[in-house]
Design a protein around this motif. Sequence first.
Motif, PDB file in Angstrom:
ATOM      1  N   ARG A   1       0.854  -1.191   0.000  1.00  0.00           N
ATOM      2  CA  ARG A   1       0.000   0.000   0.000  1.00  0.00           C
ATOM      3  C   ARG A   1       0.887   1.236   0.000  1.00  0.00           C
ATOM      4  NH1 ARG A   1      -5.312   1.488   2.066  1.00  0.00           N
ATOM      5  NH2 ARG A   1      -5.244   3.626   2.800  1.00  0.00           N
ATOM      6  N   LEU A   2       0.691   2.086  -1.002  1.00  0.00           N
ATOM      7  CA  LEU A   2       1.448   3.322  -1.109  1.00  0.00           C
ATOM      8  C   LEU A   2       0.476   4.492  -0.974  1.00  0.00           C
ATOM      9  CD1 LEU A   2       3.556   2.286  -4.199  1.00  0.00           C
ATOM     10  CD2 LEU A   2       4.319   2.355  -1.842  1.00  0.00           C
ATOM     11  N   GLU A   3       0.750   5.383  -0.023  1.00  0.00           N
ATOM     12  CA  GLU A   3      -0.078   6.573   0.185  1.00  0.00           C
ATOM     13  C   GLU A   3       0.742   7.800  -0.168  1.00  0.00           C
ATOM     14  OE1 GLU A   3      -2.063   7.016   3.905  1.00  0.00           O
ATOM     15  OE2 GLU A   3      -2.846   4.971   3.882  1.00  0.00           O
ATOM     16  N   LEU A   4       0.230   8.582  -1.097  1.00  0.00           N
ATOM     17  CA  LEU A   4       0.896   9.806  -1.539  1.00  0.00           C
ATOM     18  C   LEU A   4       0.004  10.977  -1.166  1.00  0.00           C
ATOM     19  CD1 LEU A   4       1.139   7.521  -4.147  1.00  0.00           C
ATOM     20  CD2 LEU A   4       3.010   9.087  -4.491  1.00  0.00           C
ATOM     21  N   SER A   5       0.466  11.789  -0.226  1.00  0.00           N
ATOM     22  CA  SER A   5      -0.319  12.941   0.222  1.00  0.00           C
ATOM     23  C   SER A   5      -0.366  14.005  -0.863  1.00  0.00           C
ATOM     24  CB  SER A   5       0.278  13.536   1.493  1.00  0.00           C
ATOM     25  OG  SER A   5       0.242  12.598   2.532  1.00  0.00           O
ATOM     26  N   LYS A   6      -1.481  14.737  -0.884  1.00  0.00           N
ATOM     27  CA  LYS A   6      -1.601  15.848  -1.827  1.00  0.00           C
ATOM     28  C   LYS A   6      -1.027  17.105  -1.191  1.00  0.00           C
ATOM     29  CE  LYS A   6      -5.641  14.250  -4.345  1.00  0.00           C
ATOM     30  NZ  LYS A   6      -7.016  14.569  -4.740  1.00  0.00           N
ATOM     31  N   LYS A   7      -0.592  18.032  -2.030  1.00  0.00           N
ATOM     32  CA  LYS A   7      -0.090  19.311  -1.540  1.00  0.00           C
ATOM     33  C   LYS A   7      -1.227  20.070  -0.882  1.00  0.00           C
ATOM     34  CE  LYS A   7       3.300  19.617  -5.243  1.00  0.00           C
ATOM     35  NZ  LYS A   7       3.662  20.303  -6.483  1.00  0.00           N
ATOM     36  N   LEU A   8      -0.886  20.914   0.095  1.00  0.00           N
ATOM     37  CA  LEU A   8      -1.913  21.656   0.817  1.00  0.00           C
ATOM     38  C   LEU A   8      -2.754  22.531  -0.108  1.00  0.00           C
ATOM     39  CD1 LEU A   8      -0.064  22.669   4.089  1.00  0.00           C
ATOM     40  CD2 LEU A   8      -1.846  20.964   3.799  1.00  0.00           C
ATOM     41  N   GLU A   9      -2.113  23.169  -1.086  1.00  0.00           N
ATOM     42  CA  GLU A   9      -2.865  24.040  -1.994  1.00  0.00           C
ATOM     43  C   GLU A   9      -3.789  23.243  -2.910  1.00  0.00           C
ATOM     44  OE1 GLU A   9       1.335  23.623  -3.727  1.00  0.00           O
ATOM     45  OE2 GLU A   9       0.546  24.181  -1.789  1.00  0.00           O
ATOM     46  N   ALA A  10      -3.549  21.950  -3.061  1.00  0.00           N
ATOM     47  CA  ALA A  10      -4.407  21.116  -3.913  1.00  0.00           C
ATOM     48  C   ALA A  10      -5.590  20.543  -3.150  1.00  0.00           C
ATOM     49  CB  ALA A  10      -3.593  19.979  -4.517  1.00  0.00           C
ATOM     50  N   GLN A  11      -5.525  20.585  -1.820  1.00  0.00           N
ATOM     51  CA  GLN A  11      -6.620  20.041  -1.026  1.00  0.00           C
ATOM     52  C   GLN A  11      -7.777  21.029  -0.993  1.00  0.00           C
ATOM     53  OE1 GLN A  11      -5.179  18.845   2.807  1.00  0.00           O
ATOM     54  NE2 GLN A  11      -3.637  17.499   1.931  1.00  0.00           N
ATOM     55  N   PRO A  12      -8.987  20.533  -1.065  1.00  0.00           N
ATOM     56  CA  PRO A  12     -10.136  21.439  -1.050  1.00  0.00           C
ATOM     57  C   PRO A  12     -10.272  22.127   0.301  1.00  0.00           C
ATOM     58  CG  PRO A  12     -10.864  19.170  -0.950  1.00  0.00           C
ATOM     59  CD  PRO A  12      -9.383  19.145  -1.143  1.00  0.00           C
ATOM     60  N   ARG A  13     -10.756  23.339   0.275  1.00  0.00           N
ATOM     61  CA  ARG A  13     -11.003  24.052   1.527  1.00  0.00           C
ATOM     62  C   ARG A  13     -12.404  24.637   1.459  1.00  0.00           C
ATOM     63  NH1 ARG A  13      -7.552  29.559   0.452  1.00  0.00           N
ATOM     64  NH2 ARG A  13      -8.956  30.141  -1.176  1.00  0.00           N
ATOM     65  N   GLN A  14     -12.990  24.765   2.607  1.00  0.00           N
ATOM     66  CA  GLN A  14     -14.374  25.226   2.676  1.00  0.00           C
ATOM     67  C   GLN A  14     -14.406  26.740   2.805  1.00  0.00           C
ATOM     68  OE1 GLN A  14     -16.567  23.456   5.840  1.00  0.00           O
ATOM     69  NE2 GLN A  14     -18.530  24.055   5.002  1.00  0.00           N
TER      70      GLN A  14
END
Length: 159
Positions: free
Chosen positions: A126-139
């Motif tokens: 299992r490989l988990e690759l985190s997304k960049k903070l600016e790519a994560q959705p924000r409310q």
Amino acid sequence: MTINRWVPFREAVALQNRVNSLFRDLNEEQSGGEIARFAPAVDIYEDAKKVVLKLEVPGIEEKDLDIRVEHHTLTVKGERKFEAEEKQQNFHRIERRYGSFFRAFALPTSVDTDNVEASYNAGVLRLELSKKLEAQPRQIKVNVGGAKKVEEPQLAGVR
């Protein structure tokens, strides 16, 4: 109306090419060419915070896995070795694939290539690759019922 040129052996040549291809594929399987084509199955999914890859690699030890990220490309290499003591047995059938494999995956630019986690459990890598903070959705909060009061600049001498 179109006129097609008749070539008397066109169908025969096409049939011969198909039969040759069939025998070539069959010959590769018998000569061990198919063993070198071992490629583990993979599931890829993502959510808002990460991209996850799950590779089926049963029978492969952790030390025989090589995982790298270079230029937004994830590569996974490994090898499933045929045990020496099993070679001396009289096999009736061998269906499991052996040999080395190589898989490469192009990563989206939204993935943080410096933040990759790998775990291995019950034959699944299992490989988990985190997304960049600016790519994560924000409310974004919406104000309802009242608009912000905007102060207008006052001109000198005007009241």
